[in-house]
Design an enzyme around this catalytic site. Structure first.
Site, short mmCIF file in Angstrom:
data_model
loop_
_atom_site.label_atom_id
_atom_site.label_comp_id
_atom_site.label_asym_id
_atom_site.label_seq_id
_atom_site.Cartn_x
_atom_site.Cartn_y
_atom_site.Cartn_z
N LYS A 276 3.93 11.48 -11.32
CA LYS A 276 3.06 10.57 -12.08
C LYS A 276 3.81 9.26 -12.30
CE LYS A 276 0.51 13.74 -15.08
NZ LYS A 276 0.27 13.98 -16.51
N GLU B 205 -3.18 18.26 -12.10
CA GLU B 205 -3.47 18.58 -13.49
C GLU B 205 -4.88 19.12 -13.74
OE1 GLU B 205 -2.33 16.76 -17.82
OE2 GLU B 205 -2.11 15.53 -16.05
N ARG C 227 -1.12 22.79 -15.25
CA ARG C 227 -0.27 21.66 -15.63
C ARG C 227 -0.52 21.25 -17.08
NH1 ARG C 227 1.59 16.68 -11.68
NH2 ARG C 227 2.89 15.65 -13.21
N LYS D 273 9.20 22.64 -14.37
CA LYS D 273 8.17 21.63 -14.16
C LYS D 273 7.70 21.64 -12.72
CE LYS D 273 6.35 17.12 -15.02
NZ LYS D 273 6.47 15.79 -15.63
N HIS E 140 1.13 13.27 -29.90
CA HIS E 140 0.57 11.95 -29.56
C HIS E 140 -0.12 11.34 -30.77
CE1 HIS E 140 0.36 12.96 -24.99
NE2 HIS E 140 1.45 12.28 -25.27
N ASN F 259 1.57 20.23 -21.80
CA ASN F 259 1.24 19.40 -22.97
C ASN F 259 1.45 20.14 -24.28
OD1 ASN F 259 0.54 16.94 -21.75
ND2 ASN F 259 -1.39 17.83 -21.07
N HIS G 176 1.91 18.26 -27.47
CA HIS G 176 1.62 16.85 -27.20
C HIS G 176 0.36 16.33 -27.89
CE1 HIS G 176 4.95 17.10 -24.45
NE2 HIS G 176 4.79 15.86 -24.06
N HIS H 138 9.05 9.76 -28.62
CA HIS H 138 8.09 10.71 -28.06
C HIS H 138 8.58 12.16 -28.20
CE1 HIS H 138 5.22 12.57 -25.39
NE2 HIS H 138 6.22 13.03 -24.65
N GLU I 84 11.74 18.30 -24.92
CA GLU I 84 10.95 18.66 -23.73
C GLU I 84 11.59 19.85 -23.00
OE1 GLU I 84 8.05 17.17 -23.09
OE2 GLU I 84 8.15 15.12 -23.85
N ARG J 37 0.82 -1.24 0.00
CA ARG J 37 0.00 0.00 0.00
C ARG J 37 0.83 1.26 0.00
NH1 ARG J 37 -2.97 -3.24 3.38
NH2 ARG J 37 -4.82 -4.08 2.32
N1 LIG Z 1 5.72 10.20 -15.40
C1 LIG Z 1 5.77 11.22 -16.20
O1 LIG Z 1 5.39 12.35 -15.84
C2 LIG Z 1 6.29 11.03 -17.58
C3 LIG Z 1 6.56 12.15 -18.38
C4 LIG Z 1 7.11 11.93 -19.64
C5 LIG Z 1 7.37 10.64 -20.07
N2 LIG Z 1 7.09 9.58 -19.28
C6 LIG Z 1 7.37 8.21 -19.72
O2 LIG Z 1 8.78 8.06 -19.87
C7 LIG Z 1 9.01 7.00 -20.78
C8 LIG Z 1 10.12 7.39 -21.71
O3 LIG Z 1 11.27 7.64 -20.97
P1 LIG Z 1 12.72 7.63 -21.65
O4 LIG Z 1 12.69 8.43 -22.88
O5 LIG Z 1 13.68 7.95 -20.59
O6 LIG Z 1 12.84 6.12 -22.15
P2 LIG Z 1 13.55 4.80 -21.57
O7 LIG Z 1 13.43 4.70 -20.12
O8 LIG Z 1 13.04 3.69 -22.39
O9 LIG Z 1 15.07 5.07 -21.95
C9 LIG Z 1 15.44 5.16 -23.31
C10 LIG Z 1 16.55 4.17 -23.65
O10 LIG Z 1 17.79 4.63 -23.14
C11 LIG Z 1 18.40 3.62 -22.33
N3 LIG Z 1 19.15 4.36 -21.32
C12 LIG Z 1 18.63 4.99 -20.24
N4 LIG Z 1 19.59 5.69 -19.63
C13 LIG Z 1 20.73 5.50 -20.33
C14 LIG Z 1 22.05 6.00 -20.21
N5 LIG Z 1 22.39 6.88 -19.27
N6 LIG Z 1 22.99 5.58 -21.09
C15 LIG Z 1 22.64 4.74 -22.10
N7 LIG Z 1 21.40 4.27 -22.28
C16 LIG Z 1 20.46 4.65 -21.41
C17 LIG Z 1 17.28 2.80 -21.83
O11 LIG Z 1 17.69 1.50 -21.48
C18 LIG Z 1 16.35 2.78 -23.05
O12 LIG Z 1 16.81 1.83 -23.99
C19 LIG Z 1 7.69 6.72 -21.47
O13 LIG Z 1 7.18 5.50 -21.01
C20 LIG Z 1 6.79 7.87 -21.05
O14 LIG Z 1 5.44 7.51 -20.97
C21 LIG Z 1 6.55 9.76 -18.05
ZN LIG Z 2 6.28 14.61 -23.29
#
Ligand SMILES: NC(=O)c1ccc[n+]([C@@H]2O[C@H](COP(=O)([O-])OP(=O)(O)OC[C@H]3O[C@@H](n4cnc5c(N)ncnc54)[C@H](O)[C@@H]3O)[C@@H](O)[C@H]2O)c1
Ligand SMILES: [Zn+2]
Length: 383
Positions: A157, A251, A255, A241, A266, A259, A262, A280, A199, A135
């Protein structure tokens, strides 16, 4: 900046400290180099029991897990590691279930802490696991991508994807600490770095024209790995942020400005099919340019501002129109528009877009004229 503000921004180990003000859920983001080496002493004061479960992915584990584990051990913290496959596919219920079992088998109790070491995928997955394990247990973010350091690790999030769509199951669960070690970005593939940069540019474009000016001047050095501008860029993004999140944790209003780009983006991601051909951040870059072009068409925004945004993103190496993305046969403007209509921001079936009065001046527009939207999309897709 007054000397006093400078002091409040100075964190341990030469890092910049960005406080996120959320009442009892407040926490610090530290941005700078050497933070993973010091993660043990930084995390320790927050622990109620010296036990952490580090969740990471198969790409990040060989790069940074040993550094973090050794630092935890040196600080007298027992550390267990759980490694999931890299990639968006790990944001699933199957992976979540395995992770929860693994966490409990690793001795996780309500007094221990989960550390999410990786990109946004790990932050979202491990954060959600921490939100529901027993929990709710504490967690900290150790983001390793530019996107995670400037966006996903800030704001609380967490979640996983469902067959019906991305991020459809999740929870708000704020971390206790974020360690944005910019040194980790050195190993990040260039394309991932640029996707995160989209971003970063977004924060300037939506609410801070002085930061946009700064990026025009210093963005290239930051992207080349120069540690001072890189740390400043990450810290400024987190501050932007954090300010929005503090004003609007769940949001309701402001907030939504985050977007920017986006809704357009999207829709492109959904048309491209989430297979890695369009990241993305790349979709967001195209989406922001399209949003600014539409704002110009509506007479809201000076054409010169839209041109500056397009020029800066393109110069960084990001796509600014769908045709810049190789290997995808895009549908027409009608398909793009249809995919935009399903965006979750739409209130009462009306399209709500983040448009702009200029650089740094984004605002929400409800039910913008369809003819202008269609003309904008057609032009963006024109050969
Ligand atoms: N929670 C939120 O507010 C929020 C906001 C934006 C995006 N997201 C989410 O984030 C995700 C995307 O995140 P991302 O772009 O970091 O992708 P990811 O976590 O998949 O990382 C991208 C790639 O880089 C590799 N990697 C990570 N760090 C590395 C490093 N230092 N050196 C070499 N390789 C490395 C990872 O293994 C992966 O293959 C999506 O699922 C999206 O929905 C969440
Ligand atoms: Zn984004």
């Amino acid at each position: 900046m007054t000397p006093q503000q400078q002091d409040s921004a100075a964190g341990p180990h030469g890092a910049t400290r960005i406080p996120v003000e959320l009442g009892p859920r407040s926490y610090d983001i530290l941005a700078g180099t050497g933070l993973f080496e010091n993660s043990g002493v930084l995390v320790k004061p927050l622990l109620r029991r010296p036990h952490c479960v580090v969740v990471t992915d198969a790409n990040v584990a060989p790069l940074y897990l040993e550094t973090v584990s050794e630092s935890l051990t040196a600080a007298g913290i027992t550390a267990r590691a759980l490694i999931v496959p890299a990639g968006e596919g790990s944001k699933s219920f199957t992976q979540l279930e395995g992770l929860l079992d693994g966490m409990l088998a690793s001795g996780l109790d309500r007094k221990s802490m989960v550390l999410a070491l990786g990109g946004g995928v790990i932050g979202d997955l491990a954060g959600f696991a921490a939100a529901v394990a027993l929990r709710g247990v504490d967690f900290a973010q150790l983001p390793t991508t530019l996107l995670a350091q400037t966006d996903s690790a800030v704001g609380g999030k967490t979640g996983v994807n469902l067959a019906a769509g991305k991020n459809l199951a999740g929870a708000f669960h704020q971390p206790r600490l974020v360690l944005a070690d910019t040194g980790a970005l050195a190993s990040l593939p260039r394309r991932e770095l640029l996707a995160g940069y989209a971003e970063v540019v977004k924060y300037g474009a939506l609410g801070d024209s002085a930061f946009f000016d700064w990026l025009e001047e210093n963005g290239p050095r930051a992207l080349a790995g120069d540690s001072a501008p890189l740390a400043h860029m990450v810290a400024a993004s987190c501050r932007a942020k954090a300010a929005v999140v503090a004003a609007d944790e769940r949001e309701a209003g402001r907030r939504a400005l985050l977007n920017l780009g986006h809704t357009f983006g999207h829709a492109l991601e959904s048309a491209a099919g989430y297979d890695g051909r369009l990241l993305h951040g790349e979709a967001v870059a195209i989406g922001m340019v399209t949003a600014f072009d539409m704002s110009v068409r509506l007479g809201m925004c000076p054409a010169a501002d839209a041109a500056r945004l397009r020029r800066h993103l393109a110069a960084a190496g990001l796509p600014v129109r769908p045709a810049d993305v190789p290997g995808i046969g895009w549908g027409g403007a009608a398909d793009w528009e249809k995919r935009m209509q399903v965006d979750k921001k739409n209130a009462d079936g009306k399209l709500v877009l983040v448009l702009a009065r200029g650089l740094g001046r984004a605002e929400l527009v409800t039910a913008p004229p369809r003819s202008v939207l269609q003309a904008t999309l057609k032009e963006a897709l024109a050969p």
